[in-house]
Scaffold this active site. Structure first.
Site, PDB file in Angstrom:
ATOM      1  N   CYS A   1      15.557 -33.407  44.511  1.00 31.61           N
ATOM      2  CA  CYS A   1      16.148 -34.700  43.926  1.00 31.61           C
ATOM      3  C   CYS A   1      16.246 -35.624  43.556  1.00 31.61           C
ATOM      4  CB  CYS A   1      15.013 -35.706  45.176  1.00 31.61           C
ATOM      5  SG  CYS A   1      14.820 -37.515  45.448  1.00 31.61           S
ATOM      6  N   HIS A   2      17.750 -35.574  42.793  1.00 35.88           N
ATOM      7  CA  HIS A   2      17.563 -35.637  41.146  1.00 35.88           C
ATOM      8  C   HIS A   2      19.313 -36.941  40.974  1.00 35.88           C
ATOM      9  CE1 HIS A   2      18.111 -36.123  36.705  1.00 35.88           C
ATOM     10  NE2 HIS A   2      17.229 -34.784  36.636  1.00 35.88           N
TER      11      HIS A   2
END
Length: 194
Positions: free
Chosen positions: A86-87
């Site tokens: 998750c970025h």
């Protein structure tokens, strides 16, 4: 073939001037299938670990971000049991921050930074995130244990074609799947980052 020429330039730069603690290479003459390794940062629970990543470069790169996931299991609030990350830099706007001026080197560097400084407010693993926020000592212990079990290189010697390492990666992948299934059965984590 903008993608091919750009990837060749990026891979050349990554081999001649790699960011500290990061290596990246293409697999078997397939320019859209890359592998990378990130060394865990000092004074982090990931210190001493070498984490392997898979990078799939889409047809529309650089107008679409690469798809990157961890192959090495890692205990982290922004990385799930399948290795998904998750970025913002891995997502297109409006939800993400990918732009064509970014490249694989900058994204790998930002993942390395995310390893050192997790973002518990945008978690992929809610249970690990709350542990990071409210019981950091326990989080650190578990993350170090996972690093020792999965990311610290055992001095096993080299076998033809690195078969031994491939077998180890397959076993680790199965371990990740089994652990993920167990964890989901015990307590389904809330996943806000998708």
């Amino acid at each position: 073939m903008q993608r091919a020429s750009r990837l060749k330039r990026e891979l050349q730069m990554l081999s001649t001037e790699p960011p500290p603690g990061i290596t990246c290479w293409q697999t078997e003459e397939q320019i859209d299938d890359l592998r990378a390794q990130i060394v865990g940062g000092t004074e982090t629970p990931y210190e001493g670990g070498v984490f392997s990543l898979e990078i799939k470069v889409p047809e529309r790169y650089p107008f679409e971000p690469p798809k990157i996931r961890f192959l090495t299991p890692i205990y982290h609030p922004n990385i799930d049991n399948s290795g998904r990350i998750c970025h913002d830099a891995l997502k297109l706007p409006p939800k993400g921050a990918w732009k064509p001026s970014l490249n694989i080197s900058t994204v790998l560097t930002s993942i390395q930074l995310l390893m050192a400084e997790p973002n518990p407010d945008d978690p992929l693993m809610a249970d690990i995130s709350s542990e990071f926020k409210y019981n950091k000592q326990l989080f650190t212990e578990k993350a170090r244990k996972w690093t020792q079990e999965h990311a610290v290189q055992k001095n096993m010697g080299v076998v033809d074609g690195n078969k031994e390492n491939n077998l180890d990666q397959k076993a680790t992948s199965r371990k990740r799947e089994v652990f993920g299934a167990q964890q989901e059965a015990e307590e389904p984590a809330k996943r806000s980052c998708m």
